[in-house]
Design a protein around this motif. Structure first.
Motif, mmCIF file in Angstrom:
data_model
loop_
_atom_site.group_PDB
_atom_site.id
_atom_site.type_symbol
_atom_site.label_atom_id
_atom_site.label_comp_id
_atom_site.label_asym_id
_atom_site.label_seq_id
_atom_site.Cartn_x
_atom_site.Cartn_y
_atom_site.Cartn_z
ATOM 1 N N MET A 1 -7.006 0.217 7.136
ATOM 2 C CA MET A 1 -6.987 1.396 6.273
ATOM 3 C C MET A 1 -7.712 1.072 4.975
ATOM 4 O O MET A 1 -7.686 -0.060 4.490
ATOM 5 C CB MET A 1 -5.551 1.833 5.989
ATOM 6 N N PHE A 2 -8.367 2.077 4.412
ATOM 7 C CA PHE A 2 -9.063 1.961 3.137
ATOM 8 C C PHE A 2 -8.072 2.387 2.071
ATOM 9 O O PHE A 2 -7.756 3.566 1.927
ATOM 10 C CB PHE A 2 -10.285 2.879 3.159
ATOM 11 N N ASN A 3 -7.546 1.436 1.323
ATOM 12 C CA ASN A 3 -6.432 1.750 0.434
ATOM 13 C C ASN A 3 -6.895 2.459 -0.840
ATOM 14 O O ASN A 3 -8.079 2.742 -1.036
ATOM 15 C CB ASN A 3 -5.601 0.499 0.133
ATOM 16 N N LYS A 4 -5.952 2.713 -1.727
ATOM 17 C CA LYS A 4 -6.241 3.465 -2.956
ATOM 18 C C LYS A 4 -7.290 2.773 -3.809
ATOM 19 O O LYS A 4 -8.086 3.428 -4.515
ATOM 20 C CB LYS A 4 -4.949 3.650 -3.753
ATOM 21 N N ASP A 5 -7.331 1.437 -3.735
ATOM 22 C CA ASP A 5 -8.284 0.661 -4.520
ATOM 23 C C ASP A 5 -9.597 0.422 -3.784
ATOM 24 O O ASP A 5 -10.389 -0.438 -4.181
ATOM 25 C CB ASP A 5 -7.653 -0.681 -4.905
ATOM 26 N N LYS A 6 -9.786 1.150 -2.690
ATOM 27 C CA LYS A 6 -11.005 1.049 -1.884
ATOM 28 C C LYS A 6 -11.193 -0.354 -1.319
ATOM 29 O O LYS A 6 -12.280 -0.924 -1.328
ATOM 30 C CB LYS A 6 -12.237 1.481 -2.692
ATOM 31 N N GLU A 7 -10.080 -0.888 -0.804
ATOM 32 C CA GLU A 7 -10.089 -2.181 -0.136
ATOM 33 C C GLU A 7 -9.618 -1.986 1.303
ATOM 34 O O GLU A 7 -8.726 -1.167 1.576
ATOM 35 C CB GLU A 7 -9.145 -3.161 -0.836
ATOM 36 N N TRP A 8 -10.190 -2.754 2.226
ATOM 37 C CA TRP A 8 -9.742 -2.703 3.610
ATOM 38 C C TRP A 8 -8.527 -3.611 3.784
ATOM 39 O O TRP A 8 -8.586 -4.800 3.479
ATOM 40 C CB TRP A 8 -10.850 -3.147 4.550
ATOM 41 N N VAL A 9 -7.446 -3.041 4.261
ATOM 42 C CA VAL A 9 -6.213 -3.790 4.517
ATOM 43 C C VAL A 9 -5.670 -3.362 5.872
ATOM 44 O O VAL A 9 -6.040 -2.307 6.401
ATOM 45 C CB VAL A 9 -5.155 -3.531 3.408
ATOM 46 N N PRO A 10 -4.812 -4.175 6.501
ATOM 47 C CA PRO A 10 -4.225 -3.767 7.775
ATOM 48 C C PRO A 10 -3.511 -2.415 7.659
ATOM 49 O O PRO A 10 -2.814 -2.151 6.669
ATOM 50 C CB PRO A 10 -3.231 -4.892 8.094
ATOM 51 N N ALA A 11 -3.693 -1.571 8.648
ATOM 52 C CA ALA A 11 -3.137 -0.220 8.594
ATOM 53 C C ALA A 11 -1.654 -0.231 8.931
ATOM 54 O O ALA A 11 -1.251 -0.631 10.026
ATOM 55 C CB ALA A 11 -3.879 0.694 9.573
ATOM 56 N N ILE A 12 -0.855 0.199 7.961
ATOM 57 C CA ILE A 12 0.569 0.423 8.199
ATOM 58 C C ILE A 12 0.930 1.752 7.541
ATOM 59 O O ILE A 12 0.257 2.214 6.622
ATOM 60 C CB ILE A 12 1.448 -0.717 7.624
ATOM 61 N N ASP A 13 1.985 2.375 8.034
ATOM 62 C CA ASP A 13 2.434 3.631 7.430
ATOM 63 C C ASP A 13 3.310 3.354 6.221
ATOM 64 O O ASP A 13 4.095 2.391 6.222
ATOM 65 C CB ASP A 13 3.205 4.452 8.459
ATOM 66 N N PRO A 14 3.193 4.207 5.168
ATOM 67 C CA PRO A 14 2.288 5.351 5.079
ATOM 68 C C PRO A 14 0.848 4.940 4.755
ATOM 69 O O PRO A 14 0.626 4.035 3.934
ATOM 70 C CB PRO A 14 2.875 6.182 3.946
ATOM 71 N N LEU A 15 -0.110 5.620 5.416
ATOM 72 C CA LEU A 15 -1.513 5.373 5.130
ATOM 73 C C LEU A 15 -1.925 6.013 3.813
ATOM 74 O O LEU A 15 -2.743 5.465 3.068
ATOM 75 C CB LEU A 15 -2.398 5.966 6.237
ATOM 76 N N HIS A 16 -1.362 7.185 3.546
ATOM 77 C CA HIS A 16 -1.800 7.980 2.405
ATOM 78 C C HIS A 16 -0.998 7.667 1.138
ATOM 79 O O HIS A 16 0.118 7.142 1.199
ATOM 80 C CB HIS A 16 -1.706 9.474 2.745
ATOM 81 N N PHE A 17 -1.573 8.050 0.025
ATOM 82 C CA PHE A 17 -0.969 7.779 -1.286
ATOM 83 C C PHE A 17 -1.054 9.016 -2.176
ATOM 84 O O PHE A 17 -0.980 8.926 -3.394
ATOM 85 C CB PHE A 17 -1.695 6.602 -1.950
ATOM 86 N N ASP A 18 -1.220 10.195 -1.558
ATOM 87 C CA ASP A 18 -1.358 11.426 -2.338
ATOM 88 C C ASP A 18 -0.092 11.724 -3.138
ATOM 89 O O ASP A 18 -0.143 12.160 -4.287
ATOM 90 C CB ASP A 18 -1.706 12.600 -1.417
ATOM 91 N N LYS A 19 1.063 11.492 -2.505
ATOM 92 C CA LYS A 19 2.353 11.687 -3.159
ATOM 93 C C LYS A 19 3.233 10.507 -2.749
ATOM 94 O O LYS A 19 4.013 10.601 -1.784
ATOM 95 C CB LYS A 19 2.974 13.025 -2.754
ATOM 96 N N PRO A 20 3.119 9.393 -3.446
ATOM 97 C CA PRO A 20 3.739 8.134 -2.992
ATOM 98 C C PRO A 20 5.228 8.221 -2.713
ATOM 99 O O PRO A 20 5.733 7.508 -1.843
ATOM 100 C CB PRO A 20 3.434 7.174 -4.148
ATOM 101 N N LYS A 21 5.946 9.068 -3.422
ATOM 102 C CA LYS A 21 7.398 9.131 -3.250
ATOM 103 C C LYS A 21 7.805 9.772 -1.930
ATOM 104 O O LYS A 21 8.926 9.550 -1.451
ATOM 105 C CB LYS A 21 8.035 9.876 -4.415
ATOM 106 N N ILE A 22 6.922 10.569 -1.350
ATOM 107 C CA ILE A 22 7.294 11.266 -0.105
ATOM 108 C C ILE A 22 6.338 10.993 1.040
ATOM 109 O O ILE A 22 6.552 11.474 2.159
ATOM 110 C CB ILE A 22 7.405 12.794 -0.330
ATOM 111 N N ALA A 23 5.271 10.236 0.817
ATOM 112 C CA ALA A 23 4.344 9.912 1.903
ATOM 113 C C ALA A 23 5.079 9.112 2.976
ATOM 114 O O ALA A 23 5.941 8.283 2.673
ATOM 115 C CB ALA A 23 3.160 9.118 1.366
#
Length: 654
Positions: free
Chosen positions: A68-90
């Protein structure tokens, strides 16, 4: 301590997978010299793309080739949650499952997921320079910026879109179709992605929240896009459930949605992969029932169909009658009464599972009881009855009696009352070898004249070696009568050949049989006399790898298919490799499975899926039903929840 050791083992395996991978040199996408080996997928839309499902331990376990391409634009192993739009409920979304499916299709690639969805975003915020107020983000600008940064590491292979809830209203629904078309064209232009698949997911279809005219407009807009570009696809949400808020899918449904997105992607890209033969159906999965009390579990989930014109059935749809029975986890094959559940809307809604009193255990003597198990219902067209067939099992002090008789048992379903008739037993020739003879788990074949070709397996009660044969029987709507039987087949390996299933295709008859070490197949011109059984193999000659469990057939004018489980699918942790459940096309001339056609029907969550059934619902639809068998104790740690799965094969029109 055990949990820490298990976690350490996962980390070690993960690192080893990186080190040994031919694609990944040091376990990072940036290490790959050939960008064509890194397949990138852009995940855009609103909250149902971002994911709001409850995160389970299995969702936090990475796949060695999915990133997954994380919030800092780094490639890291994909785990859920993938998204960070609303961190408290993602939470869990569809992206990770989609990525794993694509990685499984091609072991030579790495998959990179680019999460860019924004919860609550209207399509009007997916335009250049527009601020999404609640998240203080710019959905369009951010997605394009992130995508272009990610593209330095790989090749864009697909765009996944799920959005529309925020536009299903009087103010926005009228313009949604043109807005979506404009967005797709802008993305294709901006990312130089004219031929890249664009996958559009359907809004949730929840009984508690019927669609209004605005949701119907948005749905029509989604569907219309497939007519505008040959690489646009629509992904159905039929049968998926919400998590209780009538808006967001639950965790299982997100995973299933990810598999459906992957199936849609495969359909669009199969022409680009000449080594993969196209399958003539779409797969949709439904969970009919689920829930695990850690004392018992549902097993032997199989279904029969009552046509709509039959008295007592649904007026307009085939009625599906599903049977299953409770298993005690404290022993081996300790079954209780058969339960029944019904659906009249294609499997979206099911009645509660209800025990049938005629299948309660019968007391034969002190400490000795008998019931029916391995039951399979199927419609008998000649008598217009739903006929279920299984066999008897005898218990001594609540354990399967080692030396025991066995009989083929049958019962008829009454659609007006919802009850099964008291079971009867099939009378076979009065010979020692038929004293232990049953049709448990058998897939039968009804002939045009109403006669039934019923596979059985048999032995003398004190013997160990089983043989299989096919009986021709007559059924008059009440009584099942033996007429004759054909070849008696076995192999000198452990328990011989048992749990046979029959089908016909292009004028020939095919029989698949279980053996402790492998699965066998035989062919016949008349349904009774069979060729010498041969081990099931792939078309390249390698043994199929299915063993000590049953297999069944899907026969359709579009082809002959086998449904089975096998070793070699990253499933060494599953009892006898009995999951996932897969389907492959059979070459009827060679009786071999075409390896390139193999598809996963029901995913693996640690529980075995070896006992299942095939149901011909209509010419357009075939079902495979199976329950997650929750033995040995502890398999739930892999994510199983005693789900009863319905895998719907939706046949493509000519």
């Amino acid at each position: 301590m055990a949990e820490r050791l298990a976690a350490a083992r996962v980390i070690v395996l993960f690192v080893l997978a990186f080190l040994l991978s031919p694609t990944l040199v040091r376990g990072q996408i940036g290490d790959v010299s050939n960008k064509d080996d890194v397949h990138l997928f852009l995940l855009i839309g609103q909250s149902n793309m971002a994911g709001r499902g409850r995160v389970m331990p299995s969702d936090e376990t990475p796949h060695p080739r999915v990133f997954m391409f994380n919030k800092d634009k780094e490639w890291v192993p994909a785990i859920d949650p993938l998204h960070f739009d609303k961190p408290k409920i993602a939470g869990v979304g569809l992206g990770k499952t989609f990525g794993i499916e694509i990685a499984h299709d091609n072991p030579k690639i790495a998959v990179g997921l680019i999460p860019c969805a924004v919860g609550g975003s209207s399509i009007t915020t997916w335009e250049p320079g527009i601020l999404h107020e609640s998240t203080k983000s710019h959905p369009w600008d951010d997605a394009i910026s992130r995508a272009k940064a990610a593209l330095q590491s790989g090749t864009l292979k697909g765009i996944l879109w799920h959005q529309g809830e925020s536009d299903s209203n009087a103010k926005r629904s009228d313009s949604y179709q043109s807005d979506l078309q404009d967005l797709i064209e802008r993305i294709r232009t901006e990312l130089n992605a004219e031929e890249v698949p664009f996958l559009i997911g359907q809004l949730g279809q929840f009984e508690e929240r019927p669609w209004n005219e605005y949701r119907q407009q948005v749905d029509a807009a989604h569907r219309s896009q497939i007519e505008l570009h040959e690489n646009n696809a629509f992904v159905s949400s039929y049968g998926l459930k919400h998590k209780g808020d009538e808006t967001h899918f639950d965790t299982d449904s997100y995973r299933e949605f990810g598999r459906r997105y992957a199936d849609a992607y495969r359909k669009l890209t199969e022409a680009d992969r000449p080594d993969v033969s196209q399958m003539p159906f779409q797969i949709e999965r439904i969970i009919a029932h689920q829930g695990f009390d850690k004392q018992t579990c549902w097993v032997h989930a199989r279904a029969g169909v009552i046509p709509p014109e039959v008295e007592g059935s649904s007026d307009s749809h085939p009625e599906v009658v599903l049977t299953t029975q409770a298993l005690e986890l404290t022993g081996s094959d300790v079954f209780h009464a058969i339960h029944t559940s019904r659906s009249t809307d294609g499997g979206a809604i099911w009645t509660p599972l209800v025990a049938d009193s005629d299948f309660e255990r019968e007391h034969l003597s002190e400490n000795i009881e008998q019931t029916v198990c391995d039951f399979t219902p199927a419609w008998h067209a000649a008598t217009k009855t739903l006929l279920g067939i299984g066999h008897t099992v005898v218990y001594e002090k609540n354990r399967v009696k080692r030396v025991r008789p066995r009989s083929t048992a049958y019962s008829v379903f009454d659609p007006t009352t919802g009850d099964w008739s008291p079971y009867q037993t099939l009378k076979l020739p009065d010979e020692p070898r038929f004293q232990n003879a049953g049709a448990g788990s058998a897939q039968r074949l009804d002939l045009p004249n109403g006669d039934i070709l019923l596979p059985i397996y048999f032995k003398e009660p004190s013997q160990n070696q089983l043989s299989s044969t096919v009986c021709r029987c007559r059924f008059d709507g009440t009584d099942l009568t033996y007429l004759e039987h054909g070849s008696e087949m076995t192999v000198p390996i452990k328990r011989g050949l048992y749990e046979p299933s029959i089908t016909s295709f292009n004028g020939k008859f095919y029989l698949t049989m279980r053996n402790d070490n492998g699965a066998y197949v035989a062919v016949s011109d008349d349904g009774l006399k069979y060729s010498t059984p041969q081990l099931w193999r792939f078309d390249d000659g390698e043994e199929l790898g299915s063993y000590n469990t049953q297999a069944h057939w899907v026969s359709h004018p579009k082809g002959l298919f086998l449904v089975y489980t096998r070793r070699g699918l990253d499933n060494d942790h599953v009892f006898r490799h009995r999951a996932p459940l897969v389907i492959g096309r059979v070459d009827p001339e060679t009786q071999r499975v075409i390896r390139a056609t193999e598809r996963i029907l029901v995913p693996e969550y640690g529980a075995r899926l070896g006992n299942f059934g095939i149901t011909e619902v209509s010419e357009e639809e075939t079902w495979v039903t199976v329950a997650e068998w929750m033995q040995p104790v502890g398999v739930e740690k892999y994510g199983s929840n005693n789900r009863i799965w319905v895998a719907r094969l939706l046949w493509e029109a000519d």
